[in-house]
Structure formats: structure tokens, C-alpha cells
Design a protein around this motif. Structure first.
Motif, short mmCIF file in Angstrom:
data_model
loop_
_atom_site.label_atom_id
_atom_site.label_comp_id
_atom_site.label_asym_id
_atom_site.label_seq_id
_atom_site.Cartn_x
_atom_site.Cartn_y
_atom_site.Cartn_z
N UNK A 104 0.82 -1.21 0.00
CA UNK A 104 0.00 0.00 0.00
C UNK A 104 0.86 1.26 0.00
N UNK A 105 1.86 1.30 0.88
CA UNK A 105 2.70 2.49 0.98
C UNK A 105 3.52 2.71 -0.29
N UNK A 106 4.00 1.62 -0.89
CA UNK A 106 4.75 1.73 -2.14
C UNK A 106 3.84 2.26 -3.25
N UNK A 107 2.62 1.72 -3.32
CA UNK A 107 1.68 2.13 -4.37
C UNK A 107 1.27 3.59 -4.23
N UNK A 108 0.97 4.00 -2.99
CA UNK A 108 0.37 5.32 -2.76
C UNK A 108 1.40 6.42 -2.58
N UNK A 109 2.45 6.14 -1.82
CA UNK A 109 3.33 7.23 -1.39
C UNK A 109 4.78 7.13 -1.86
N UNK A 110 5.30 5.90 -1.97
CA UNK A 110 6.73 5.73 -2.25
C UNK A 110 6.98 4.81 -3.43
N UNK A 111 6.54 5.18 -4.64
CA UNK A 111 6.65 4.28 -5.79
C UNK A 111 8.09 3.95 -6.18
N UNK A 113 10.61 3.56 -4.02
CA UNK A 113 11.31 2.89 -2.91
C UNK A 113 11.05 1.39 -2.96
N UNK A 114 12.08 0.55 -2.87
CA UNK A 114 11.87 -0.91 -2.84
C UNK A 114 11.01 -1.31 -1.63
N UNK A 115 10.11 -2.26 -1.86
CA UNK A 115 9.21 -2.68 -0.77
C UNK A 115 9.99 -3.26 0.40
#
Length: 365
Positions: A104-111, A113-115
Motif C-alpha cells: 500500500x505504501x509503495x503504491x500510494x506514497x513511495x513508488x 522505494x523498494x518494498x
């Protein structure tokens, strides 16, 4: 951690934030279409039944965690084997929730940044807090509860005054009858989030006011169910059934459609705060319960020493469980929830309660 005590109010805040968890931000009861809110309320009623099962076992063994009374009820060998499987279950679910929140955070806020980095930072903070024990987790939940309440209230007010709510999207009610709603409630929504109340069977013995455990638990589950149903209805009212069922994160899509007075818009920060607060509490509780279960099972005197090694295990499992988010959600909904969740949340607790009932009746006789 062994000698810790928490209040009934702290238990209430823990359960409420825990139940919100990923349920607030992920699609919930989407198979029921515009009646998703009703499926959530029906599943909540089933969740009450599961709560009473765990509470009844707690009343039989008020000073023992499930890993201990399993050995009393099933014998030492079988009880330890079952307790070990529960540890694996708690670790896997903690890893699964960590993966979901990381995605969720990668999708919404930190595209960019590696998960792995997101998950590693998340689990590092969680391990640090769990290392301090249930009292620190509980005090943190009290603070986060106030923040969450203000976020939910202001978010709902903004949804109402922005004019995105269209009640007609909730009609027709019961278009296909009750059977698909009941099926959705008891094959999906019961296990997630309400059935996950099983983790609190390990936390109940730490509550100071034992007579208030039942009331705190039922109030927390009732409030969380009503709020989840309200937001499910709000998402459908704002987006319509089709968009809600196809949206990866319906609440995010609803928040993004809010516009007040021509300048108050793009409120993605609301969603990010929902994700961070609820994810933090939910993963912390699953992780703490897994840690405590391991320490009980293997008689570890200082459970905190296991916190960092177990944190690494949870992090690695979260990365290895699926290659992408779509694969993760498919595995969770088609395999894990209907079979594994059903066994650990419903079948095994009922079986243990039946044995406890007959064993304690013999003692009384």
C-alpha cells in the motif's frame, strides 16, 4: 513482559485499532456488492460468537495463555504440536499484513522505494516497541486511538460536506436476496477481520480488571464493525458498486474524490495515516502474540531476546510469500482464508472449548 498488566480501556483501544487494521483500507465484503455494509454487520455478529468462545476458554483458564491450556486439554505432546502450529500461523499472518501494508505504501506514497526497505523500516519500529512489552503497546494504542478517532471523524465530515455521497448507489437493497450476503459474511468477512480476535486470547490474562474483559471486547468489536460498515457504505455511495469492487484501495479512491470549496482536495495523507496507524497496531499485536507463544512453548525466560531474530523471520517471510501484490491477494483469498483461517479461528477453538467444558464438568462433579 510476563508480569505486565493492562487496563480494560487499553484492551478496548487495542481491539478497536486491531479490527480496523487492513480492513479499513482494503476491499471488504466486495462480493456482496451494494450490500457490503450488511455483510459486514452479519460477520460482526459471527465475530461476537467467536469472541464468546475465546472468552469462555479464558474463564476456564484465566491465568494461562492458549499455548499452556492446549497442553492441559490435549496432553503435553499433542498440545505442544498444536501450539507450535499456532506460532507458525501468527508469524505468517504478521508477515502477510506487513506485506499488504508495504504494498500500500509503495503504491500510494513511495513508488520509487523498494518494498523491502519499507517493510524493514516498519518491522524495525514494531520490534523495538514489542521488545518493551504489552504495557508499552497498550499505552501507544491509547494515544493512537485518539488520533484515529479524530481522523475518522474529520474524514467522514469531509465526505459528507463535499457532496460525493450518493445514497442511491446503495440501492436496491437485497437485490439478490440474503443468501449471497450471508455467504460473503461467513466465507470472507468473518475471518478477516473479526475472526482474528483469536490473538487476544493470549492477551486477556494480562488485563487487570477481569470482570471488564467481556464488556471491553464486545464494545470494541461492535464499534469497529459499525464503523467499517459505515465506511463500506460511504465508499459505495461515493464511487458506485463497480468502481468500489475494482478499486485496489476503495477508501483511497473515495478520499481522492473529496473536494471542498475548490481548494481542499488530494487528501491522500488521510489514507497514508490510516495505513500507518492501523498497520502498526495490527502487526505489533500479531508479532507480540507470536513472540509470547514461542517463549511459553520453549520456556524462554526473557522473550524480548527473541524479538529481533523473529523480526527478521517475519520480514523475510513477508518478501518470500508472493512475487507481487496480485499473487498475494489471490493466495490469501482462495487458499489461506477459507482453509487456514477457518481452522485456526473457528474449528480448533470450538474443539478446545468442547473438551474444556467436559473436563471442567467432571471436576465440578
Amino acid at each position: 513482559m510476563e508480569k505486565a498488566k493492562i487496563s480494560a480501556y487499553q484492551l478496548f483501544t487495542l481491539i478497536l485499532l486491531f479490527e480496523f487494521g487492513s480492513a479499513l483500507v482494503l476491499p471488504l465484503a466486495s462480493e456482496a456488492k451494494q450490500d457490503a455494509w450488511l455483510a459486514i454487520l452479519i460477520a460482526m455478529a459471527g465475530g461476537f460468537c467467536l469472541f464468546f468462545i475465546h472468552y469462555a476458554l479464558y474463564r476456564y483458564y484465566p491465568d494461562l495463555p492458549p499455548t499452556e491450556y492446549m497442553q492441559i486439554l490435549l496432553g503435553s505432546v499433542l498440545g505442544k504440536i498444536l501450539a507450535f502450529f499456532f506460532v507458525l500461523y501468527f508469524v505468517y499472518v504478521a508477515a502477510g499484513i506487513l506485506r499488504a501494508f508495504g504494498e500500500m505504501l509503495v503504491t500510494v506514497a513511495y513508488p520509487a522505494t523498494p518494498i523491502f526497505i519499507i517493510n524493514a523500516l516498519f518491522i524495525l519500529v514494531i520490534v523495538y516497541m514489542v521488545d518493551k512489552g504489552i504495557e508499552v503497546i497498550s499505552r501507544t494504542s491509547e494515544v493512537l486511538f485518539v488520533a484515529m478517532f479524530l481522523l475518522l471523524l474529520s474524514g467522514f465530515i469531509l465526505m459528507m460536506i463535499s457532496g460525493i455521497i450518493h445514497i442511491e448507489n446503495l440501492k436496491p437493497v437485497l437485490e439478490e436476496g440474503l443468501s449471497p450476503i450471508i455467504k460473503t459474511a461467513f466465507t470472507e468477512t468473518l475471518y478477516f477481520p473479526f475472526g482474528q480476535i483469536i490473538v487476544f486470547a493470549i492477551i486477556f490474562p494480562y488485563v487487570k480488571e477481569r470482570e471488564k474483559v467481556k464488556r471491553a471486547g464486545l464494545w470494541a468489536m461492535g464499534m469497529s464493525g459499525l464503523i467499517l460498515a459505515l465506511f463500506a457504505a460511504g465508499n459505495i455511495s461515493a464511487l458506485g458498486v463497480d468502481l468500489t469492487s475494482h478499486a485496489q484501495f476503495p477508501l483511497l479512491a473515495t478520499i481522492q474524490s473529496i473536494e471542498v470549496a475548490g481548494f481542499l482536495e488530494r487528501l491522500d495523507i488521510y489514507f497514508i495515516l490510516f495505513v500507518i496507524i492501523t498497520g502498526f497496531v495490527k502487526i505489533s499485536i500479531f508479532f507480540y502474540v507470536a513472540l509470547l507463544s514461542v517463549s511459553h512453548l520453549f520456556h524462554v525466560k526473557h522473550p524480548s531476546r527473541l524479538a529481533y531474530p523473529m523480526g527478521i523471520v517475519v520480514l523475510l517471510v513477508s518478501m518470500a510469500m508472493a512475487s507481487n501484490y496480485t499473487e498475494y491477494t489471490q493466495e490469501w483469498t482462495t487458499v489461506f482464508s477459507p482453509y487456514v483461517d477457518a481452522s485456526f479461528q473457528v474449528i480448533i477453538p470450538i474443539f478446545l472449548l468442547i473438551i474444556a467444558f467436559f473436563r471442567n464438568r467432571k471436576k465440578a462433579g
